[in-house]
Enzyme design. Structure first.
Site, PDB file in Angstrom:
ATOM      1  N   LYS A  13       0.616  -1.313   0.003  1.00 25.05           N
ATOM      2  CA  LYS A  13       0.077  -0.271  -0.324  1.00 25.05           C
ATOM      3  C   LYS A  13       1.206   0.706   0.036  1.00 25.05           C
ATOM      4  CE  LYS A  13      -2.183  -0.141   3.416  1.00 25.05           C
ATOM      5  NZ  LYS A  13      -1.828  -1.412   4.413  1.00 25.05           N
ATOM      6  N   ARG A  88      -9.296   1.368   9.322  1.00 27.43           N
ATOM      7  CA  ARG A  88      -8.581  -0.434   9.294  1.00 27.43           C
ATOM      8  C   ARG A  88     -10.370  -0.760   9.245  1.00 27.43           C
ATOM      9  NH1 ARG A  88      -3.098  -1.103  11.457  1.00 27.43           N
ATOM     10  NH2 ARG A  88      -2.072  -0.463   9.371  1.00 27.43           N
ATOM     11  N   ARG A 171      -0.121  -9.278  13.173  1.00 26.01           N
ATOM     12  CA  ARG A 171      -1.031  -8.575  12.741  1.00 26.01           C
ATOM     13  C   ARG A 171      -1.625  -9.007  11.490  1.00 26.01           C
ATOM     14  NH1 ARG A 171       4.013  -5.290   9.907  1.00 26.01           N
ATOM     15  NH2 ARG A 171       1.796  -3.690   9.802  1.00 26.01           N
TER      16      ARG A 171
END
Length: 217
Positions: A13, A88, A171
């Site tokens: 990203k 998110r 994560r």
């Protein structure tokens, strides 16, 4: 034009958002970069965020939303933004919609960079950063010319605690649990496009630009 770039840690990203912002003349707003700057300067926000990042957890919504919404008020964001790493989850996406509406604006497009989990782990576990300028390298995909030293400024390279394989797995688990629902959120709104993020950097860049141009027609 306001665009959200969605993708798991390691999907590329940051690299693609910078390129896309430069090509389109938009501001690149990266929540991760903003938090890393705050952590490096040991601001109250940075100290609070560090506790979550080092455990491989996402920074709480109230900290993240407030920081990003404030950033959208800066003059360089007036023509539009490429949002990288935000939102998110659905509550953050809804907060973004409300903030844009208050400014008489809206989200034009959300693009999802799709990458397999095994590839994400391979990318994340080999990443190194420069202590001075934060330039990013990878042991396999983008190694520095001189081991341990930054090509840009000569600074020392280091591996963040959240780039270890164990933390990378955590994560990704957190990411897919909390972030995947926003793909459906934007799909239902009719603004979602998906791009294969496993191709070369140049191929992904071209696919992203093509997706944006289709929306501009």
């Amino acid at each position: 034009m306001n665009i959200v770039l969605i993708g798991a840690p390691g999907a590329g990203k940051g690299t693609q958002a910078q390129t896309l912002a430069a090509e389109l003349g938009l501001a690149h707003v990266a929540s991760g970069d903003m938090f890393r700057d705050a952590m490096a300067r040991r601001t109250p926000l940075g100290i609070e965020a560090r506790r979550y990042v080092d455990r491989g957890e996402l920074v709480p919504d109230d900290l993240t939303v407030g920081m990003v919404i404030d950033r959208l008020q800066e003059p360089d964001a007036a023509p539009g933004v490429i949002l990288d790493g935000f939102p998110r989850n659905v509550p953050q996406a809804e907060a973004l919609d409300r903030a844009l509406k208050q400014d008489r604006s809206h989200l034009d497009q959300a693009i999802y960079l799709s990458v397999r989990t095994d590839e994400l782990l391979r990318r994340l576990s080999g990443r190194w950063l420069c202590r001075q300028c934060q330039a990013s390298y990878h042991e396999v995909f983008n190694p520095p010319k001189l081991a341990g030293r930054c090509d840009v400024c000569g600074g020392e390279l280091y591996q963040r605690a959240d780039d270890s394989i164990e933390t990378a797995r955590r994560r990704l688990d957190v990411y897919f649990e909390q972030t995947t629902p926003i793909i459906d959120y934007y799909r239902k709104r009719g603004v979602l496009d998906e791009v294969d993020g496993q191709r070369s950097i140049q191929e992904v860049k071209e696919a992203l630009l093509a997706a944006v141009r289709r929306r501009q027609v």
